[in-house]
Scaffold this motif. Structure first.
Motif, PDB file in Angstrom:
ATOM      1  N   TYR A 357       5.641 -12.201  -8.345  1.00  0.00           N
ATOM      2  CA  TYR A 357       5.758 -12.025  -6.903  1.00  0.00           C
ATOM      3  C   TYR A 357       4.611 -11.169  -6.363  1.00  0.00           C
ATOM      4  O   TYR A 357       3.904 -10.492  -7.103  1.00  0.00           O
ATOM      5  CB  TYR A 357       7.097 -11.361  -6.565  1.00  0.00           C
ATOM      6  CG  TYR A 357       7.266  -9.982  -7.177  1.00  0.00           C
ATOM      7  CD1 TYR A 357       6.820  -8.836  -6.514  1.00  0.00           C
ATOM      8  CD2 TYR A 357       7.872  -9.824  -8.428  1.00  0.00           C
ATOM      9  CE1 TYR A 357       6.956  -7.579  -7.084  1.00  0.00           C
ATOM     10  CE2 TYR A 357       8.013  -8.575  -8.997  1.00  0.00           C
ATOM     11  CZ  TYR A 357       7.551  -7.458  -8.325  1.00  0.00           C
ATOM     12  OH  TYR A 357       7.682  -6.221  -8.887  1.00  0.00           O
ATOM     13  N   ARG A 358       4.444 -11.229  -5.082  1.00  0.00           N
ATOM     14  CA  ARG A 358       3.480 -10.380  -4.376  1.00  0.00           C
ATOM     15  C   ARG A 358       4.205  -9.158  -3.811  1.00  0.00           C
ATOM     16  O   ARG A 358       5.430  -9.167  -3.665  1.00  0.00           O
ATOM     17  CB  ARG A 358       2.869 -11.148  -3.215  1.00  0.00           C
ATOM     18  CG  ARG A 358       2.078 -12.377  -3.619  1.00  0.00           C
ATOM     19  CD  ARG A 358       0.633 -12.047  -3.806  1.00  0.00           C
ATOM     20  NE  ARG A 358      -0.182 -13.247  -3.977  1.00  0.00           N
ATOM     21  CZ  ARG A 358      -1.502 -13.253  -3.812  1.00  0.00           C
ATOM     22  NH1 ARG A 358      -2.140 -12.147  -3.466  1.00  0.00           N
ATOM     23  NH2 ARG A 358      -2.186 -14.366  -4.017  1.00  0.00           N
ATOM     24  N   HIS A 359       3.434  -8.127  -3.481  1.00  0.00           N
ATOM     25  CA  HIS A 359       4.027  -6.993  -2.784  1.00  0.00           C
ATOM     26  C   HIS A 359       4.237  -7.402  -1.330  1.00  0.00           C
ATOM     27  O   HIS A 359       3.293  -7.792  -0.637  1.00  0.00           O
ATOM     28  CB  HIS A 359       3.121  -5.766  -2.877  1.00  0.00           C
ATOM     29  CG  HIS A 359       3.781  -4.515  -2.399  1.00  0.00           C
ATOM     30  ND1 HIS A 359       3.424  -3.883  -1.247  1.00  0.00           N
ATOM     31  CD2 HIS A 359       4.813  -3.809  -2.928  1.00  0.00           C
ATOM     32  CE1 HIS A 359       4.187  -2.818  -1.086  1.00  0.00           C
ATOM     33  NE2 HIS A 359       5.038  -2.748  -2.090  1.00  0.00           N
ATOM     34  N   LEU A 360       5.450  -7.303  -0.864  1.00  0.00           N
ATOM     35  CA  LEU A 360       5.842  -7.937   0.390  1.00  0.00           C
ATOM     36  C   LEU A 360       5.682  -7.060   1.631  1.00  0.00           C
ATOM     37  O   LEU A 360       5.992  -7.516   2.748  1.00  0.00           O
ATOM     38  CB  LEU A 360       7.309  -8.391   0.280  1.00  0.00           C
ATOM     39  CG  LEU A 360       7.635  -9.263  -0.942  1.00  0.00           C
ATOM     40  CD1 LEU A 360       9.101  -9.648  -0.936  1.00  0.00           C
ATOM     41  CD2 LEU A 360       6.741 -10.488  -0.983  1.00  0.00           C
ATOM     42  N   GLY A 361       5.224  -5.845   1.469  1.00  0.00           N
ATOM     43  CA  GLY A 361       5.077  -4.959   2.622  1.00  0.00           C
ATOM     44  C   GLY A 361       4.078  -3.864   2.357  1.00  0.00           C
ATOM     45  O   GLY A 361       3.129  -4.038   1.584  1.00  0.00           O
ATOM     46  N   LEU A 362       4.286  -2.717   3.002  1.00  0.00           N
ATOM     47  CA  LEU A 362       3.455  -1.538   2.795  1.00  0.00           C
ATOM     48  C   LEU A 362       4.289  -0.461   2.122  1.00  0.00           C
ATOM     49  O   LEU A 362       5.443  -0.234   2.506  1.00  0.00           O
ATOM     50  CB  LEU A 362       2.944  -0.993   4.138  1.00  0.00           C
ATOM     51  CG  LEU A 362       2.061  -1.895   4.994  1.00  0.00           C
ATOM     52  CD1 LEU A 362       1.763  -1.207   6.328  1.00  0.00           C
ATOM     53  CD2 LEU A 362       0.767  -2.230   4.265  1.00  0.00           C
ATOM     54  N   ASP A 363       3.711   0.220   1.125  1.00  0.00           N
ATOM     55  CA  ASP A 363       4.358   1.392   0.527  1.00  0.00           C
ATOM     56  C   ASP A 363       3.714   2.644   1.112  1.00  0.00           C
ATOM     57  O   ASP A 363       2.490   2.843   0.985  1.00  0.00           O
ATOM     58  CB  ASP A 363       4.202   1.390  -0.991  1.00  0.00           C
ATOM     59  CG  ASP A 363       5.217   0.487  -1.670  1.00  0.00           C
ATOM     60  OD1 ASP A 363       6.147   0.030  -0.974  1.00  0.00           O
ATOM     61  OD2 ASP A 363       5.080   0.245  -2.887  1.00  0.00           O
ATOM     62  N   ILE A 364       4.544   3.476   1.760  1.00  0.00           N
ATOM     63  CA  ILE A 364       4.053   4.709   2.395  1.00  0.00           C
ATOM     64  C   ILE A 364       4.728   5.883   1.698  1.00  0.00           C
ATOM     65  O   ILE A 364       5.939   6.103   1.849  1.00  0.00           O
ATOM     66  CB  ILE A 364       4.370   4.727   3.901  1.00  0.00           C
ATOM     67  CG1 ILE A 364       3.795   3.479   4.581  1.00  0.00           C
ATOM     68  CG2 ILE A 364       3.827   5.997   4.551  1.00  0.00           C
ATOM     69  CD1 ILE A 364       4.209   3.322   6.032  1.00  0.00           C
ATOM     70  N   ALA A 365       3.954   6.622   0.895  1.00  0.00           N
ATOM     71  CA  ALA A 365       4.495   7.780   0.173  1.00  0.00           C
ATOM     72  C   ALA A 365       4.609   8.964   1.123  1.00  0.00           C
ATOM     73  O   ALA A 365       3.694   9.263   1.901  1.00  0.00           O
ATOM     74  CB  ALA A 365       3.600   8.128  -1.007  1.00  0.00           C
ATOM     75  N   ALA A 366       5.756   9.635   1.078  1.00  0.00           N
ATOM     76  CA  ALA A 366       6.005  10.802   1.920  1.00  0.00           C
ATOM     77  C   ALA A 366       7.067  11.658   1.243  1.00  0.00           C
ATOM     78  O   ALA A 366       7.820  11.154   0.390  1.00  0.00           O
ATOM     79  CB  ALA A 366       6.469  10.376   3.311  1.00  0.00           C
ATOM     80  N   PRO A 367       7.144  12.937   1.557  1.00  0.00           N
ATOM     81  CA  PRO A 367       8.161  13.797   0.938  1.00  0.00           C
ATOM     82  C   PRO A 367       9.572  13.263   1.186  1.00  0.00           C
ATOM     83  O   PRO A 367       9.870  12.734   2.261  1.00  0.00           O
ATOM     84  CB  PRO A 367       7.947  15.148   1.634  1.00  0.00           C
ATOM     85  CG  PRO A 367       6.532  15.119   2.106  1.00  0.00           C
ATOM     86  CD  PRO A 367       6.261  13.695   2.462  1.00  0.00           C
ATOM     87  N   ALA A 368      10.433  13.393   0.186  1.00  0.00           N
ATOM     88  CA  ALA A 368      11.823  12.960   0.333  1.00  0.00           C
ATOM     89  C   ALA A 368      12.450  13.684   1.528  1.00  0.00           C
ATOM     90  O   ALA A 368      12.265  14.890   1.718  1.00  0.00           O
ATOM     91  CB  ALA A 368      12.602  13.253  -0.942  1.00  0.00           C
ATOM     92  N   GLY A 369      13.178  12.945   2.330  1.00  0.00           N
ATOM     93  CA  GLY A 369      13.808  13.532   3.519  1.00  0.00           C
ATOM     94  C   GLY A 369      13.011  13.342   4.789  1.00  0.00           C
ATOM     95  O   GLY A 369      13.498  13.672   5.880  1.00  0.00           O
ATOM     96  N   THR A 370      11.781  12.814   4.677  1.00  0.00           N
ATOM     97  CA  THR A 370      10.979  12.534   5.873  1.00  0.00           C
ATOM     98  C   THR A 370      11.682  11.482   6.728  1.00  0.00           C
ATOM     99  O   THR A 370      12.193  10.487   6.217  1.00  0.00           O
ATOM    100  CB  THR A 370       9.575  12.040   5.492  1.00  0.00           C
ATOM    101  OG1 THR A 370       8.932  13.041   4.688  1.00  0.00           O
ATOM    102  CG2 THR A 370       8.733  11.785   6.734  1.00  0.00           C
ATOM    103  N   GLU A 371      11.698  11.710   8.009  1.00  0.00           N
ATOM    104  CA  GLU A 371      12.406  10.801   8.910  1.00  0.00           C
ATOM    105  C   GLU A 371      11.778   9.410   8.931  1.00  0.00           C
ATOM    106  O   GLU A 371      10.557   9.267   8.961  1.00  0.00           O
ATOM    107  CB  GLU A 371      12.409  11.396  10.330  1.00  0.00           C
ATOM    108  CG  GLU A 371      13.144  10.558  11.365  1.00  0.00           C
ATOM    109  CD  GLU A 371      13.197  11.234  12.726  1.00  0.00           C
ATOM    110  OE1 GLU A 371      14.090  12.079  12.926  1.00  0.00           O
ATOM    111  OE2 GLU A 371      12.340  10.919  13.573  1.00  0.00           O
ATOM    112  N   VAL A 372      12.625   8.396   8.936  1.00  0.00           N
ATOM    113  CA  VAL A 372      12.190   7.008   9.081  1.00  0.00           C
ATOM    114  C   VAL A 372      12.766   6.468  10.389  1.00  0.00           C
ATOM    115  O   VAL A 372      13.978   6.580  10.631  1.00  0.00           O
ATOM    116  CB  VAL A 372      12.665   6.135   7.901  1.00  0.00           C
ATOM    117  CG1 VAL A 372      12.286   4.668   8.136  1.00  0.00           C
ATOM    118  CG2 VAL A 372      12.046   6.633   6.593  1.00  0.00           C
ATOM    119  N   MET A 373      11.898   5.897  11.223  1.00  0.00           N
ATOM    120  CA  MET A 373      12.304   5.422  12.547  1.00  0.00           C
ATOM    121  C   MET A 373      12.322   3.901  12.609  1.00  0.00           C
ATOM    122  O   MET A 373      11.569   3.232  11.891  1.00  0.00           O
ATOM    123  CB  MET A 373      11.349   5.962  13.618  1.00  0.00           C
ATOM    124  CG  MET A 373      11.255   7.464  13.692  1.00  0.00           C
ATOM    125  SD  MET A 373      10.019   7.994  14.899  1.00  0.00           S
ATOM    126  CE  MET A 373       8.510   7.428  14.097  1.00  0.00           C
TER     127      MET A 373
END
Length: 471
Positions: A357-373
């Motif tokens: 398979y291909r990677h289907l999106g973007l991986d964005i590394a951030a500290p655990a607990g960072t808000e996702v909107m």
């Protein structure tokens, strides 16, 4: 009679005439002063016994407006279906003229048949309104004549009234308002303008050249029924039209599965006898290869038959259905900031083994607990934990467009919620098949995955430019 007596007689007559002239002059002067004073009094106080024509003479610039409608500089028919008008008198009071329906009849231009509809056959046709006093506010409502359905509503410019994006018979309900403010008059006019639109179909392609991972949008105006539309192409075999306010909109997704090259698209309308061809060029995107090392225990727990069975049963089917109209009106925003660790479309080796398979999106590394909107407004159609993707949220934005969020630490929404643009839906985590805290973010047209960067910043987000957008 002696000469002396004649002199006395004549002198008496002259004296009497002189006295009479003096009295007459005084009388005339008195009348003039009285008339002037009365005029000033009447002008300033304007008592109620004055005739209506007095106001028309004294305030010629404050009288009711006389609207005119023109289509391509030719007089057009309209009706005045509502009218309110008041003139401010010098004494500060407001005067309302008696009702006069004659002006409604004058809306039919000389020599024109009763109640003809203005026929618009081109988007360049110009329908304008002329009035001798510019209104402070103009509102337009365009309704279908047969059903009364509102197809367009909002502010309007008298210099060119807008056209509906579909053919048919319509009634333009135009409301003009004059507020007192600095004006010595106030009022409201409501005009009804019958309009027939007969415009040839127009097909608009969002671009003629696009890159793998980009979405091509096609909009058809004045095309009518989708069953009457010709649209033949080989880019995407599940193409469909969405209808909005009489216009049609459709999408052709591209990604690593669509080969670069030039693709012809044949389009037109059967009933209008039109058929044309548009060439679309799809450019190649250079996808990277990623080598990923994953803890064997994590891999065994998250990439197994149970995980794939769960994924295929509860995840895959959700993107097969979408709301046929858009939930959103604004642009998409970046759901979280951080470091880009994987681009869209990359092929992968996991623990030195190639994946299918291909990677289907973007991986964005951030500290655990960072808000996702939420990247945009939409309906939450999936909010649950999976062995493979961890805590997952999927949002349907309408017309086949989805955004997806994987590996969340926790979830702040539930299935069925309407998520607003920028609303918190969870926090960055490392649940499921993951090597560390990050957000796996996807955008897709149904199940066809797309480069999220085109929606977020207008181009692919890459290792070279991500700091400009994600940090």
């Amino acid at each position: 009679m002696a000469a002396e007596d004649w002199r006395r007689f004549i002198g008496g007559i002259v004296m009497r005439r002189s006295k009479s002239s003096s009295i007459l002059g005084k009388v005339i002067l008195f009348i003039i002063v009285a008339a002037f004073s009365s005029g000033v009094y009447i002008y300033q106080t304007e008592p109620d016994f004055l005739l209506d024509r007095f106001y028309a003479v004294v305030y010629p610039g404050r009288q009711e407006v006389e609207p005119e409608i023109f289509l391509n500089e030719k007089p057009a028919y309209f009706e005045i279906i509502g009218k309110e008008w008041q003139t401010k008198k010098n004494n500060g009071e407001w005067y309302t003229a008696p009702a006069n329906d004659e002006r409604i009849d004058s809306a039919v231009p000389t020599g024109m048949q009763s109640k003809p509809s203005s026929i618009i056959s081109s988007t360049s046709d110009k329908l304008i309104v002329n009035v001798d006093k510019q209104p402070d506010q103009v509102d337009l409502k365009i309704l279908k004549t047969d059903s009364g359905q509102v197809v367009l509503e909002g502010k309007a410019e008298l210099a060119k009234l807008p056209l509906p994006k579909q053919n048919g018979n319509f009634t333009y309900e135009l409301t003009m308002r004059w507020s007192p403010g600095q004006n010595p008059y106030q009022g409201k006019y409501v005009l009804a303008i019958p309009v027939t639109v007969k415009v040839p179909a127009q097909f608009i392609f969002s671009t003629e050249r696009l890159e793998q991972g980009q979405l091509l949008e096609i909009t058809a105006y004045y095309a009518g029924d989708p069953e009457d539309v010709i649209f033949e192409q080989s880019i995407y075999d599940k193409f469909r039209w969405f209808s909005e306010d009489g216009s049609l909109r459709g999408y052709l997704p591209t990604n690593y599965n669509v080969k670069p090259g030039t693709y012809p698209i044949k389009y037109g309308v059967k009933s209008q006898g039109t058929e044309e061809t548009q060439l679309i060029e799809i450019l190649e995107h250079k996808y990277h290869i990623q080598y990923l090392t994953v803890n064997t225990k994590t891999e065994a727990e998250t990439r197994n038959d149970e995980a794939y069975a769960e994924y295929n049963k509860y995840y895959i089917p959700v993107r097969n259905q979408s709301e046929p109209s858009r939930y959103y009106t604004d642009s998409f925003l970046i759901p979280t900031k951080g470091r880009l660790t994987t681009e869209f479309g990359e092929t992968r080796y996991v623990n030195d083994q190639p994946t299918s398979y291909r990677h289907l999106g973007l991986d964005i590394a951030a500290p655990a607990g960072t808000e996702v909107m939420a990247s945009n407004r939409g309906k939450v159609v999936l909010a649950r934990s999976f062995l493979l993707t961890g805590n997952t949220v999927m949002i349907d934005h309408g017309e086949g467009l989805f955004s997806v969020y994987h590996h969340l630490l926790n979830i702040s929404v539930k299935t069925g919620d309407i998520a607003e643009r920028g609303q918190k839906i969870g926090e960055v985590g490392s649940t499921g098949f993951s090597t560390g805290a990050h957000l796996h973010f996807m955008i897709s047209y149904y199940n066809a995955n797309l480069e999220p960067g085109f929606f977020l910043v207008g181009q692919p987000i890459t290792y070279e430019n991500y700091k400009e957008y994600l940090q």
